[in-house]
Design a protein around this motif. Structure first.
Motif: not given
Length: 255
Positions: A140, A168, A172, A198
């Motif tokens: 990610c 995340q 992701t 992320d």
């Protein structure tokens, strides 16, 4: 309660020591009793480790609490200084930050994760020292995906087996098939994108750094999604990132 690793693959005293180091970091310092209770280890064992670490500069005592010492910083600086991409890439990172106004990162990989080894913050109210030296998942992270795309397929499978594909954010990639499709796109276009995969609201673009046919790491630019749109990433920012990458790879060749 955090326990030392019980995989049986390492020496027990070493596992206790590493668990102690990790716990001192997590707790931001602690006393002997707190550490013993947290780790489920005898106070005498904890005290013995702390005494040795203090003698060698890896622990410092402030009041009743022990904290990690500057000995770790010394070794960390040495390890980073051994990275050719770090020595070859600092100036390019600084120039790229000035040109784009965004965060710029040199990223390398080890044991299936990536680490930020050098960076600049750009026009963002962010203390990059809280990010430098941090580990991140590869699937990610724009730099991580750029690296994964240039690793042998067998190695990518091993990384996924070990670290998984944890979500995340809702963006992701969490399936192996989707990841391999994404890595194929990265190879085709020459860069990897992280569109809030992320952290929500953060976009990034990463390009692999290679030298003599081997992947050394990645160079990435990150910033707020409203400013670093996908269109901007794939336009002017990509051109700037590619030019900086070429400069770093040239430096690698002549250093």
């Amino acid at each position: 309660m955090k326990q030392p690793s019980k995989t049986g693959k390492g020496i027990k005293s070493d596992e206790t020591l590493f668990a102690l180091i990790e716990t001192l970091r997590e707790l931001d310092g602690a006393g002997v009793t707190e550490l013993a209770e947290h780790l489920g280890v005898a106070k005498s064992t904890i005290h013995g480790h702390l005494t040795s670490m203090r003698e060698h500069g890896f622990v410092v005592k402030r009041g009743a609490k022990y904290h990690l010492g500057l000995g770790f910083f010394d070794y960390g600086q040495y390890v980073r200084g051994q990275l050719s991409m770090f020595r070859s890439g600092m100036e390019a990172v600084d120039e790229l930050e000035r040109a784009t106004g965004e965060m710029v990162w040199l990223i390398t990989h080890e044991n299936g994760r990536v680490m930020y080894v050098y960076g600049r913050g750009g026009q963002n109210n962010i203390d990059i020292n809280t990010i430098l030296g941090q580990w991140a998942y590869m699937h990610c992270n724009s730099g991580g995906k750029a690296i994964l795309a240039h690793l042998p397929e067998r190695e990518v499978h091993e990384i996924v087996d070990e670290h998984g594909l944890p979500a995340q954010t809702e963006n992701t990639i969490t399936s192996r098939d989707a990841l391999f499709d994404e890595l194929e796109r990265v190879r085709e276009r020459g860069y990897a994108l992280n569109l809030s995969e992320d952290l929500k609201g953060i976009h990034a673009i990463g390009i692999p750094l290679t030298f003599e046919g081997e992947i050394q790491g990645a160079l990435s630019i990150a910033g707020p999604a409203h400013r670093l749109s996908q269109e901007r990433c794939e336009g002017r920012v990509f051109d700037q990132l590619q030019a900086a990458t070429d400069e770093i790879e040239l430096n690698l060749a002549y250093r």
